[in-house]
Design an enzyme around this catalytic site. Structure first.
Site, PDB file in Angstrom:
ATOM      1  N   ASP A 136      -2.702  11.385  10.115  1.00 31.78           N
ATOM      2  CA  ASP A 136      -3.022   9.968  10.215  1.00 31.78           C
ATOM      3  C   ASP A 136      -1.907   9.285  10.994  1.00 31.78           C
ATOM      4  OD1 ASP A 136      -4.513   7.604   9.601  1.00 31.78           O
ATOM      5  OD2 ASP A 136      -2.949   7.089   8.155  1.00 31.78           O
ATOM      6  N   GLU A 220      -7.781  11.633  14.604  1.00 34.57           N
ATOM      7  CA  GLU A 220      -8.907  10.718  14.753  1.00 34.57           C
ATOM      8  C   GLU A 220      -9.184  10.507  16.241  1.00 34.57           C
ATOM      9  OE1 GLU A 220      -8.991   7.608  11.167  1.00 34.57           O
ATOM     10  OE2 GLU A 220      -7.195   7.530  12.368  1.00 34.57           O
ATOM     11  N   CYS A 277     -13.003  11.594  -4.566  1.00 33.53           N
ATOM     12  CA  CYS A 277     -14.412  11.552  -4.958  1.00 33.53           C
ATOM     13  C   CYS A 277     -15.357  11.121  -3.830  1.00 33.53           C
ATOM     14  CB  CYS A 277     -14.605  10.642  -6.166  1.00 33.53           C
ATOM     15  SG  CYS A 277     -14.451   8.889  -5.774  1.00 33.53           S
ATOM     16  N   CYS A 290      -8.753   4.009  -6.240  1.00 33.75           N
ATOM     17  CA  CYS A 290     -10.189   4.219  -6.337  1.00 33.75           C
ATOM     18  C   CYS A 290     -10.645   3.818  -7.739  1.00 33.75           C
ATOM     19  CB  CYS A 290     -10.522   5.676  -6.051  1.00 33.75           C
ATOM     20  SG  CYS A 290     -12.259   6.047  -6.323  1.00 33.75           S
ATOM     21  N   CYS A 293     -12.921   6.944  -9.609  1.00 27.31           N
ATOM     22  CA  CYS A 293     -12.360   8.115 -10.280  1.00 27.31           C
ATOM     23  C   CYS A 293     -10.917   7.905 -10.731  1.00 27.31           C
ATOM     24  CB  CYS A 293     -12.448   9.344  -9.380  1.00 27.31           C
ATOM     25  SG  CYS A 293     -11.331   9.270  -7.974  1.00 27.31           S
ATOM     26  N   ASP A 300      -1.858   6.117   3.532  1.00 25.08           N
ATOM     27  CA  ASP A 300      -1.911   6.970   4.721  1.00 25.08           C
ATOM     28  C   ASP A 300      -2.141   8.436   4.350  1.00 25.08           C
ATOM     29  OD1 ASP A 300      -1.393   4.679   6.146  1.00 25.08           O
ATOM     30  OD2 ASP A 300       0.758   5.087   6.355  1.00 25.08           O
TER      31      ASP A 300
HETATM   32 ZN   LIG Z   1     -12.262   8.341  -6.166  1.00 27.01          ZN
END
Ligand SMILES: [Zn+2]
Length: 334
Positions: A136, A220, A277, A290, A293, A300
């Site tokens: 990244d 990327e 997840c 998140c 989860c 990064d």
């Molecule tokens: Zn997650």
């Protein structure tokens, strides 16, 4: 692959360079490719020929500022054991320190100060890799964060680049305000040298890490993003435009030299998605959380894991799949 190295020649070629300019002007005006037409200018015909070839086919160019002396392969002698290059028609001897892994010198261009030596390097066979590392690239804090999903290891590289950019940007603004333009140019050059040096070190570390772990590098694909008009005006874009691009180029060519495959993936959702997840999470500054989860990670690093994972989606379409055995990655869950 062709690589160009730059070395100082320490000679005075001003006479030859002004003759080269006359030859180029003649070529541009008459579209002639015959060195007999410019014999009276007095430049060695081997160099004249190269310049005529280049400038007689120029359609858009109207005015010529600086013309380099160009010496083709036939006019160059190279002793790779002694690491010496000799150009008989200019009586120029050069010693080089760049890697000896080239098969021949394609061409040498010479300006007032430097020789630009274009060497041909035989492509190394692609390594048989068994997975991917995600890279990244960023404009804030570390310029590169690397993640290896098979071990869960994360490497953060080039932190000082961001600070250097900020520091020099302040200095540049100040000098511009004071109208000290020669100092401004010196500062700009110094900044480019420091960033270039860091980019060399960071790209070297990434490529070595990939090779040691027997992994392909995943980056990327930012071609679409770079053309985004809105970003062009921002400070971040100023960073993107050269130092960012330079780092990517360094990674790609250093990987190629070692036979490490490089894969490009589409950048959509790599920073918003949870690498554990796959749901969309929350990114605040450099923290990723998140809600689905409970995964918490450096933003990064989370992105770098996503980048690596995305390569598996396109892996069957790439050469790596054909050449190497792909083993499904073990994800390290926090
Ligand atoms: Zn997650």
């Amino acid at each position: 692959m062709i690589l160009t190295y730059k070395i100082k020649h320490g000679m005075d070629f001003s006479d030859e360079l002004s003759k080269a300019k006359l030859v180029a002007e003649h070529a541009l005006k008459t579209k002639s490719r015959s060195s007999a037409d410019v014999a009276d200018i007095g430049l060695k015909s081997m160099i004249s020929n190269q310049i005529l070839k280049k400038y007689s086919s120029q359609k858009k160019l109207k005015r010529i500022s600086n013309v380099n002396l160009a010496i083709p392969n036939q006019g160059i002698k190279c002793d790779q054991i002694a690491r010496e290059i000799y150009i008989p028609c200019l009586n120029l001897r050069l010693n080089y320190l760049f890697p000896n892994n080239f098969s021949k010198i394609n061409q040498i261009e010479i300006n007032k100060e430097y020789c630009m030596i274009a060497v041909h390097i035989v492509d190394v066979d692609c390594l048989k890799t068994d997975g991917f590392i995600g890279v990244d690239l960023n404009t804030t804090e570390h310029i590169a964060v690397v993640a290896n999903p098979s071990t869960g290891k994360v490497k953060k590289l080039g932190k000082k680049c961001y600070h250097i950019h900020k520091k020099y940007s302040r200095m540049r603004k100040h000098l511009q305000h004071l109208g000290k333009f020669s100092k401004l140019k010196r500062i700009k050059n110094r900044e480019s040298r420091i960033i270039r040096d860091t980019n060399h070190k960071v790209s070297r570390a990434i490529v070595n890490f990939a090779k040691q772990n027997n992994k392909a590098i995943v980056l990327e694909d930012l071609t679409g993003i770079r053309n985004n008009k809105k970003q062009k005006k921002s400070f971040k874009y100023a960073l993107h435009s050269w130092s960012f691009y330079q780092l990517r180029q360094f990674i790609v060519y250093k990987a190629k030299l070692l036979g490490v495959p490089v894969i490009f993936i589409q950048p959509q959702y790599t920073s918003q998605m949870c690498s554990r997840c796959g749901e969309i999470g929350n990114r605040q500054g450099k923290t990723f959380k998140c809600q689905h989860c409970g995964h918490v990670d450096h933003a990064d690093a989370n992105a770098a894991f996503n980048i690596a994972a995305k390569a598996w989606l396109i892996a069957d379409k790439t050469e790596i799949a054909a050449k190497g055995t792909l083993i499904s990655p073990k994800r390290k869950c926090a």
